[in-house]
Design an enzyme around this catalytic site. Structure first.
Site: not given
Length: 379
Positions: A221, A261, A316
Site C-alpha cells: 500500500h 495501479h 509514487d
C-alpha cells in the site's frame, strides 16, 4: 449472486461518499467535485482539509479561523515526545513509531464522545500533531533535539522547518504543500477502508487513524515511493544507464516500482503534477539527476508498450524523487503519506458515522465438517 466470492473486495460497493472520486480509465481524481489539478495548483493543504471536513472551500475568514485552530494544536505533550525519543533510540521503524505515538495522543485529548463535532475536533488535533511527532522522531534518531513548531508557518512549511531546523524556501514549501494535497484522499483504498471499518464500530477517531497507519505501513500500500527511490539509488550506484538498468532488470524477471495501479489504467494525474514540481526543484537546485533518470525510464517503458497495457506511472514514481530533493530520508516517505492521508481518513470516518452501519462482511467457510471431538486425555 449473493454468495459470489470477490477476493480483495474487487469491484464491491460498500458505501456512498461525497469525498473523492477516481476515474482510472481517463486518469481523473476529484475531491468533492474539484479536479485535483485545480486544488493542487490553487489551494493550500489547509484549504483542502477544510473542503474534505466541511464540504466546501473556505472563505478567507473561514480559512484564517480554521488555520489558527490547527496551528494552536501543533504542540505535543512532553510524555509523548519522550516516548518518541525512546522509540527512536531503540531503532524503531518510523511508521511503527508514528502508530504508537498517534495512539498515545488520545490520552491527552480533553474531549470525549462520538459526535461528528468531536470526531472533527479530535481529528484536527491529530492532523496538527502528526508533523510534530514525525519531525521529532527523525531529529532524535539523527542525534539532534526536536524543533518546536513555528506558528507563523503553514502546515507544510512548518513540518520542513521542524525536520531540518531551517525555514524552507518558497519552492520547497509550495512543492511539499502540493504533495500533501495530492495524497490527502483517494477513495476507499486499504487504509481508508480500515479507518472506516473501525469508525463503523463507533470507536473514536484516534483508533481509526491508528488503524489507517497500520494498514498504510504494509509494502503493498504505502511503500512504493520508497521502493522507487531505492531503485534510483541502485541505478546511480551501478553507474549504468537507467534504461539499460531497467532492461537488465526486466530481462531477469524483475519489476519496476512506481508503474501500475489498482485503479488507474493511464498515467496517474498526481504523477503528472509531481513530475512538473520535480522539474522546478531540479532547476532550482541545478541537479537534474533524478529527473533525468525518471523521465528516461518512463519514456522507455512507454515505448515498450506498458502504458498501452494499462501499466502507467503512478504517484509514487515521482513523489520519491520530490521528497529526496527536499532532503527527506527515504524511510520517512510513507510516514509523510500518512501525515497527508490522515485528513482523508478523518473525513471518511466522520462521513460514514453520519449514517452509520456496522461493517460486517461474511467469509465462505472452507474448513472441515462433522469433526468428532476427542477429550484431551484420549488424544
Amino acid at each position: 449472486m449473493a454468495d459470489e466470492l470477490k477476493r480483495g473486495l474487487e469491484g464491491v460497493l460498500v458505501a456512498e461518499s461525497d469525498l473523492s472520486y477516481v476515474d482510472g480509465e481517463v486518469g481523473k481524481l476529484v475531491y468533492r467535485g474539484y479536479d485535483i489539478e485545480d486544488l493542487a495548483r490553487g489551494a493550500s493543504y489547509e484549504e483542502v482539509l477544510y473542503l474534505l471536513w466541511h464540504g466546501s472551500l473556505p472563505t478567507a475568514a473561514e480559512l484564517d479561523a480554521f488555520t489558527a485552530d490547527l496551528v494552536a494544536e501543533r504542540d505535543v505533550d512532553d510524555d509523548v515526545i519522550e516516548t518518541v525519543r525512546a522509540l527512536a533510540d531503540a531503532g524503531e521503524r518510523p511508521m511503527a513509531a508514528l502508530r504508537t505515538a498517534t495512539s498515545m495522543l488520545s490520552a491527552y485529548d480533553p474531549d470525549d464522545g462520538d459526535s461528528e463535532e468531536t470526531t472533527l475536533t479530535q481529528g484536527r488535533r491529530i492532523t496538527a500533531k502528526i508533523p510534530t511527532v514525525l519531525a521529532a522522531f527523525e531529529r532524535v534518531r539523527q542525534g539532534n533535539e526536536p524543533v518546536a513548531p513555528d506558528p507563523d508557518l503553514s502546515h507544510a512549511g512548518n513540518f520542513l522547518y521542524m525536520l531540518t531546523g531551517t525555514e524552507p524556501d518558497p519552492v520547497s514549501e509550495e512543492t511539499f504543500d502540493m504533495a500533501l494535497t495530492l495524497h490527502a484522499d483517494h477513495g476507499l483504498n486499504a487504509s481508508t477502508f480500515t479507518a472506516m471499518v473501525i469508525g463503523s464500530t463507533m470507536a473514536d477517531v484516534y483508533s481509526g487513524v491508528t488503524g489507517g497507519i497500520g494498514a498504510l505501513s504494509g509494502p503493498l500500500h504505502g511503500g512504493a515511493n520508497q521502493d522507487v527511490m531505492e531503485v534510483l539509488h541502485e541505478i546511480d550506484a551501478s553507474s549504468k544507464d537507467p534504461v539499460q538498468w531497467v532492461k537488465d532488470t526486466r530481462d531477469d524477471g524483475g519489476r519496476i516500482p512506481g508503474f501500475g495501479h489498482r485503479v488507474y489504467k493511464v498515467k496517474d494525474p498526481r504523477a503528472k503534477i509531481l513530475e512538473e514540481k520535480l522539474r522546478d526543484l531540479s532547476e532550482s537546485s541545478g541537479d537534474t539527476k533524478w529527473l533525468d533518470y525518471t523521465t528516461a525510464i518512463e519514456e522507455h517503458l512507454t515505448d515498450q508498450g506498458l502504458v498501452e497495457k494499462g501499466i502507467a506511472p503512478n504517484v509514487d514514481f515521482y513523489s520519491g524523487s520530490v521528497y529526496d530533493s527536499l532532503g527527506i530520508p527515504v524511510d520517512m516517505y510513507t510516514p509523510i503519506f500518512a501525515m497527508s492521508r490522515a485528513g482523508g481518513w478523518i473525513a471518511h470516518v466522520a462521513e460514514y458515522q453520519e449514517d452509520n452501519r456496522l461493517i460486517r462482511p461474511r467469509a465462505r467457510y472452507t474448513g472441515p465438517e462433522n469433526a468428532e471431538f476427542v477429550p484431551i486425555d484420549e488424544r
